[in-house]
Write an enzyme that holds these catalytic residues in place. Sequence first.
Site, PDB file in Angstrom:
ATOM      1  N   GLU A 147       1.886   7.576   2.725  1.00  0.00           N
ATOM      2  CA  GLU A 147       0.672   8.135   3.304  1.00  0.00           C
ATOM      3  C   GLU A 147      -0.150   8.890   2.256  1.00  0.00           C
ATOM      4  OE1 GLU A 147       0.042   6.993   6.037  1.00  0.00           O
ATOM      5  OE2 GLU A 147       2.030   6.324   6.618  1.00  0.00           O
ATOM      6  N   ASP A 215       1.782   1.114  -0.952  1.00  0.00           N
ATOM      7  CA  ASP A 215       3.217   0.888  -1.064  1.00  0.00           C
ATOM      8  C   ASP A 215       3.670   1.004  -2.514  1.00  0.00           C
ATOM      9  OD1 ASP A 215       3.671   0.446   1.655  1.00  0.00           O
ATOM     10  OD2 ASP A 215       3.155  -1.661   1.503  1.00  0.00           O
TER      11      ASP A 215
END
EC number: 3.4.-.-
Length: 493
Positions: A147, A215
Site C-alpha cells: 500500500e 508489488d
Amino acid sequence: MINPTLPPEKMSIRIINLRTGLSPYLLAGLLTLSPLCAIKATELPVIANSSATISLEQEYQLGRTWARLLRGRAPEYSDPLVVNYLEGLLWQLAANSQLQDHRLDLIVLDNPTLNAFAVPGGVVGINSGLLLGAKDEQELASVIAHELAHLSQRHYAQQLEESRRNTPLILAGILASIVLATADTQAGMAGISSSMAAGQQAGLNFSRRNEQEADRIGMLNLVNSGFDPFAMPRMFSRIQRSSRFLGQKPPEFLLTHPVTESRIADAQNRASQLPPPAYKPQRYDFQLLKKRIEVFYASDQQQLIKSYRESAADDALSSYGLAMALIKSGQYIQAQTTLENLPAKLRQHLYIRLTSAELALASGNVKQAIQQLNGLNDVYPDSYPVSQLYAKALAADNQFKKAASVLTRLSQQQPNNSYIWYELSEIRGQAGDTLGVHEARTEYFLLTGNTTKALRQIEFALREKNLSHSDIARLEERQREAESIRDEIKNAF
C-alpha cells in the site's frame, strides 16, 4: 477490556466496500505480480507529468477530506493496543519507502474481513481482519508495504493524468459514489459505474501497471525494513487457501483479481533474488493482538473458551486468548487465575500487564487498576494504550480533571485520533469543563466530516460566560478553519 468500538453515532452505516467496482488503485489490493530484480531507490521509475495534474499538497488536502468522510461513515476499530501497534509497523515500513510526503494518516476499520487500501495524500486504511488473515507480522507487513508503494509512486496522480487523456473519469464522482455506497450500496455502485463506464478498460489496464509496480517496490521496501521477502508469496498462498478450504466468502479482491499459482510462483522467484532478512521477530506482539481480535469478533464466547482451554496447556498464547474471553464473558476470577499462570516472562509483557489492569477495571477493582497503571505510566509516559487506559481508570475513580489532563496530552500527540477526542469530550463533561467539551466535540466532528455540528459546537462555546480574549480569538480562528474544511468538502464533491 479496552473497547475497540466507537460510540453508536460513529457506528452508523455499513463499512465501505473499497474493492468492488472501484478504481483498482483506490482499492489498493494485492494484485498482479511481475518479475523483480533487486533495485536501489535511485533506480526507481520517474513519474512522468504527474505533477502537472495534481501536486503533492493537493493530494494531501484531498486525502484529508476523504479521511474525514470515511471516519464519519465507517466504524473504526479503536482498541489502542491494536492501533498503536499498526501505527508503529506503518512508520517502520514508511521509513524505508520512497515517500516524498511523510504525513501519513492511519485509519483502522472495524471489519473482520481481510483488506487494506491507500488513498491519495497519505491515508492508509487497514481492516482489523487483516491481522486475523495473516499468520505473522511479516505477512501483515507485506500488505502494508504494498500500500505504501502506491503512495510513494503517486499512482493516483498517474491515474488522474491517464484518465484526463483517455476518459471523462472524474475523481470527485468516484469518491462521492464511495461515500454514497456506505448508505446505499446499489445507488453507490450505480454512481461508480456511471463515472467509470466510458473509460473502464483503459483505466483497468493502467492500474494493472500500477499494481505491478506497487508489488515490485513493496517487496523491495519490505526487505529494506528487515522483513522476509518470502512473506509476500506466503500471504498470497494463505489468501488462496482461505478461499478454497475455509468455507468463507473469499476476500473481496479475490473476486476480481484472483491469486493464481503463477502469481505465487512469480513472487517466490522475485523473493529468491533479494537478500535474506535481518528481521528479528517480535514473538508476542502480533500474536497477542490477534487473540484480542479473535475474542472481539467471536460470536460464541463459550465455544471459544472451550477451544482455548483445549490448547492452553501447551500454548501460552491460547492461555492469553482464554483470559481475554473469560474477561469478556464476566468470569473474572478464572481470568485472573489464567493470567497468573502465564509464563513469568510473558507476564512482564506490556500487553499482559495492560490486560491485568483491564481485568481489575472490569471487575470493579478500580484502586488496583490505578495502582498498576500508575507504575506503567511512569515507565511508558508516552504510550498511547497506557495513557488511554490510565485515563479510563482515573475517570472510574471520579478523578475527572486528572483523566482529562491525560487525554488532553494524548490529543496533542495524536490530533487525528477521533476516538481520543470523543473520550476527551465525555470526561471533560464529567469534570465540569463546558468550554472544553465544546472544543473537544468540535475536533471530533471535524475529523468525522460533520462540519455542521462542529460549527454549532463553536457557536455554543462562544456563548459561554467569562471567556478571555485569548479564548475568543482561539474559537474564532477555529471557526474560520472549520468553515474552510466545510468548503473543501463541498468543493471536492
